[in-house]
Design a protein around this motif. Structure first.
Motif, PDB file in Angstrom:
ATOM      1  N   ALA A 133      69.721  -7.212  49.272  1.00 50.09           N
ATOM      2  CA  ALA A 133      69.483  -8.144  50.463  1.00 50.09           C
ATOM      3  C   ALA A 133      70.277  -7.571  51.993  1.00 50.09           C
ATOM      4  N   GLY A 134      70.610  -6.513  52.040  1.00 45.52           N
ATOM      5  CA  GLY A 134      71.053  -5.591  52.933  1.00 45.52           C
ATOM      6  C   GLY A 134      72.473  -5.081  52.855  1.00 45.52           C
ATOM      7  N   CYS A 135      72.972  -4.765  51.826  1.00 44.21           N
ATOM      8  CA  CYS A 135      74.179  -4.214  51.447  1.00 44.21           C
ATOM      9  C   CYS A 135      74.374  -3.909  49.953  1.00 44.21           C
ATOM     10  N   ASN A 136      74.681  -4.711  49.028  1.00 44.40           N
ATOM     11  CA  ASN A 136      74.699  -4.288  47.804  1.00 44.40           C
ATOM     12  C   ASN A 136      73.319  -4.682  47.010  1.00 44.40           C
ATOM     13  N   THR A 178      73.672 -12.424  55.641  1.00 41.82           N
ATOM     14  CA  THR A 178      72.189 -12.327  55.037  1.00 41.82           C
ATOM     15  C   THR A 178      72.352 -12.301  53.326  1.00 41.82           C
ATOM     16  N   GLU A 179      73.355 -11.296  52.969  1.00 42.49           N
ATOM     17  CA  GLU A 179      73.243 -11.210  51.490  1.00 42.49           C
ATOM     18  C   GLU A 179      73.890 -12.510  50.891  1.00 42.49           C
ATOM     19  N   GLN A 180      74.986 -12.948  51.580  1.00 39.25           N
ATOM     20  CA  GLN A 180      75.746 -14.161  51.166  1.00 39.25           C
ATOM     21  C   GLN A 180      74.547 -15.428  50.955  1.00 39.25           C
ATOM     22  N   GLU A 181      73.926 -15.578  52.066  1.00 35.78           N
ATOM     23  CA  GLU A 181      72.949 -16.564  52.112  1.00 35.78           C
ATOM     24  C   GLU A 181      71.838 -16.355  50.917  1.00 35.78           C
ATOM     25  N   PHE A 182      71.615 -14.957  50.776  1.00 33.57           N
ATOM     26  CA  PHE A 182      70.410 -14.706  49.849  1.00 33.57           C
ATOM     27  C   PHE A 182      71.149 -15.063  48.381  1.00 33.57           C
ATOM     28  N   ALA A 183      72.367 -14.857  48.115  1.00 31.39           N
ATOM     29  CA  ALA A 183      72.849 -15.108  46.727  1.00 31.39           C
ATOM     30  C   ALA A 183      72.920 -16.599  46.347  1.00 31.39           C
ATOM     31  N   GLU A 184      73.339 -17.364  47.342  1.00 30.84           N
ATOM     32  CA  GLU A 184      73.475 -18.778  47.477  1.00 30.84           C
ATOM     33  C   GLU A 184      72.024 -19.394  47.081  1.00 30.84           C
ATOM     34  N   MET A 185      70.959 -18.628  47.877  1.00 29.41           N
ATOM     35  CA  MET A 185      69.560 -19.411  47.758  1.00 29.41           C
ATOM     36  C   MET A 185      69.112 -19.242  46.268  1.00 29.41           C
ATOM     37  N   LEU A 186      69.575 -17.932  45.514  1.00 28.81           N
ATOM     38  CA  LEU A 186      69.105 -17.719  43.873  1.00 28.81           C
ATOM     39  C   LEU A 186      69.793 -18.781  43.269  1.00 28.81           C
ATOM     40  N   GLU A 187      70.971 -19.115  43.613  1.00 29.41           N
ATOM     41  CA  GLU A 187      71.677 -20.244  42.763  1.00 29.41           C
ATOM     42  C   GLU A 187      71.019 -21.919  42.978  1.00 29.41           C
ATOM     43  N   THR A 188      70.285 -21.981  44.069  1.00 29.57           N
ATOM     44  CA  THR A 188      69.707 -23.040  44.455  1.00 29.57           C
ATOM     45  C   THR A 188      68.462 -23.364  44.280  1.00 29.57           C
ATOM     46  N   VAL A 189      67.566 -22.453  44.319  1.00 26.82           N
ATOM     47  CA  VAL A 189      66.049 -22.734  44.106  1.00 26.82           C
ATOM     48  C   VAL A 189      65.544 -23.036  42.667  1.00 26.82           C
ATOM     49  N   ASP A 190      64.830 -23.871  42.413  1.00 22.93           N
ATOM     50  CA  ASP A 190      64.307 -24.594  41.067  1.00 22.93           C
ATOM     51  C   ASP A 190      62.789 -24.364  40.932  1.00 22.93           C
ATOM     52  N   ASN A 191      62.030 -23.826  41.963  1.00 21.25           N
ATOM     53  CA  ASN A 191      60.575 -23.499  41.782  1.00 21.25           C
ATOM     54  C   ASN A 191      60.196 -22.624  42.786  1.00 21.25           C
ATOM     55  N   PHE A 192      58.620 -22.247  42.494  1.00 20.44           N
ATOM     56  CA  PHE A 192      58.059 -21.168  43.516  1.00 20.44           C
ATOM     57  C   PHE A 192      56.660 -21.610  43.764  1.00 20.44           C
ATOM     58  N   SER A 193      56.184 -20.966  44.850  1.00 22.60           N
ATOM     59  CA  SER A 193      54.747 -21.124  45.191  1.00 22.60           C
ATOM     60  C   SER A 193      54.224 -19.457  45.253  1.00 22.60           C
ATOM     61  N   TYR A 194      52.929 -19.582  45.162  1.00 29.57           N
ATOM     62  CA  TYR A 194      52.249 -18.137  45.095  1.00 29.57           C
ATOM     63  C   TYR A 194      50.975 -18.275  45.908  1.00 29.57           C
ATOM     64  N   ASN A 195      50.403 -17.248  46.579  1.00 32.23           N
ATOM     65  CA  ASN A 195      49.481 -17.210  47.219  1.00 32.23           C
ATOM     66  C   ASN A 195      48.930 -16.022  47.659  1.00 32.23           C
ATOM     67  N   MET A 211      61.551 -29.570  49.347  1.00 31.35           N
ATOM     68  CA  MET A 211      61.821 -29.354  50.842  1.00 31.35           C
ATOM     69  C   MET A 211      61.086 -27.951  51.303  1.00 31.35           C
ATOM     70  N   ALA A 212      61.257 -27.440  52.519  1.00 31.27           N
ATOM     71  CA  ALA A 212      60.946 -26.571  53.093  1.00 31.27           C
ATOM     72  C   ALA A 212      61.172 -25.237  52.433  1.00 31.27           C
ATOM     73  N   PRO A 213      60.523 -24.201  52.245  1.00 30.87           N
ATOM     74  CA  PRO A 213      60.802 -23.033  51.542  1.00 30.87           C
ATOM     75  C   PRO A 213      62.277 -22.256  51.895  1.00 30.87           C
ATOM     76  N   LEU A 214      62.916 -22.115  50.764  1.00 31.60           N
ATOM     77  CA  LEU A 214      64.316 -21.276  51.128  1.00 31.60           C
ATOM     78  C   LEU A 214      64.211 -20.110  51.224  1.00 31.60           C
ATOM     79  N   ALA A 215      63.079 -19.396  50.972  1.00 31.57           N
ATOM     80  CA  ALA A 215      62.840 -17.812  51.286  1.00 31.57           C
ATOM     81  C   ALA A 215      61.302 -17.540  50.973  1.00 31.57           C
ATOM     82  N   LYS A 216      61.090 -16.643  51.742  1.00 33.76           N
ATOM     83  CA  LYS A 216      59.452 -16.308  51.881  1.00 33.76           C
ATOM     84  C   LYS A 216      59.497 -14.795  51.552  1.00 33.76           C
TER      85      LYS A 216
END
Length: 267
Positions: free
Chosen positions: A194-197, A229-246, A257-262
């Protein structure tokens, strides 16, 4: 004689009462009122996901239909008219809304065609242009079946490029030539950048409910000037509980709620 007449009268009333009850229950699926206990398709079913089916067609072999309820407000719709010399393909997207009873959705951008679907367990049932249940020999063909297992198996072993995080488009990191991504392997482990590590950890996925969770997230220890961005990405991974695929797109979401990451599939 009088006793027999009275008995016949009582039996007649009983039969009429039963018939009235039966007729009361014969209501159209699209007009059922909200249940007394408050449970509706909108608040009780895990309805988000991809639905597929082959709809009847007046002048072709069938309409191959794929409808995805991306989140609690947005949808994508793909239709292919089969049996024509040049198959006609149409894609649309937009928002959908629920009726007052919480059992039927209406697609916003499909006003010139049937655009209402009764939401059942693991299925969407297309209604006619007046919002009524389609009956007759072809009624069962107006059903789209949920494709949870297909979606879950398709996102594994695929490298997904991060294109949006918390509603903001992703720009390439100035400190790295690598694009931001996530990749899930078949051993329930993931790798990401996610940009650094470099990041890694474990995930659990449920094919039936399209649930996903990440755990034991770790990262290398490089220090970079830009790590928001990397910190937001790490927080997103701890928050999500479902996914969608198309197809070539995937989103990670929290509840409805609205998607956290696309993400987009690497070509």
């Amino acid at each position: 004689m009088k006793t027999k007449t009275s008995l016949f009268f009582v039996l007649s009333l009983f039969v009429m009462s039963c018939n009235n009850k039966i007729k009361t229950n014969e209501t159209d699926i699209s007009t059922n009122p909200t249940p007394v206990d408050g449970h509706t398709a909108q608040n009780a079913l895990d309805y988000m996901g991809i639905y597929k089916g082959l709809m009847p067609c007046a002048d072709c072999e069938g309409i191959e239909t794929t409808l995805e309820l991306v989140n609690e407000t947005n949808y994508t719709l793909k239709t292919v008219y089969l049996g024509k010399k040049v198959p006609a393909k149409f894609n649309s997207e937009g928002t959908y809304s629920w009726n007052e009873a919480g059992n039927t959705i209406t697609l916003s951008n499909s006003k010139d065609a049937p655009n209402q679907y009764f939401v059942a367990e693991n299925a969407l049932i297309q209604l006619d242009v007046n919002g009524k249940q389609i009956k007759g020999d072809l009624a069962d063909l107006y059903r789209l079946k949920k494709q949870d297992s297909l979606a879950a198996s398709s996102i594994v072993k695929t490298k997904w490029k991060l294109v949006e995080l918390n509603g903001k488009p992703i720009e390439k990191s100035k400190e790295s030539t690598k694009e931001m991504f996530i990749q899930l392997d078949s051993e329930n482990r993931f790798a990401a950048f996610a940009g650094c590590n470099n990041m890694m950890g474990e995930y659990e996925i449920n094919e039936t409910t399209m649930r996903i969770s990440f755990s034991k997230v770790a990262a290398t220890m490089m220090a970079c000037a830009e790590m928001d961005t990397e910190q937001e990405f790490a927080e997103m991974l701890e928050t999500v509980d479902n996914f969608s695929y198309n197809g070539n797109q995937m989103t990670l979401n929290k509840a409805r709620m609205a998607p956290l990451a696309k993400f987009e599939m690497y070509q």
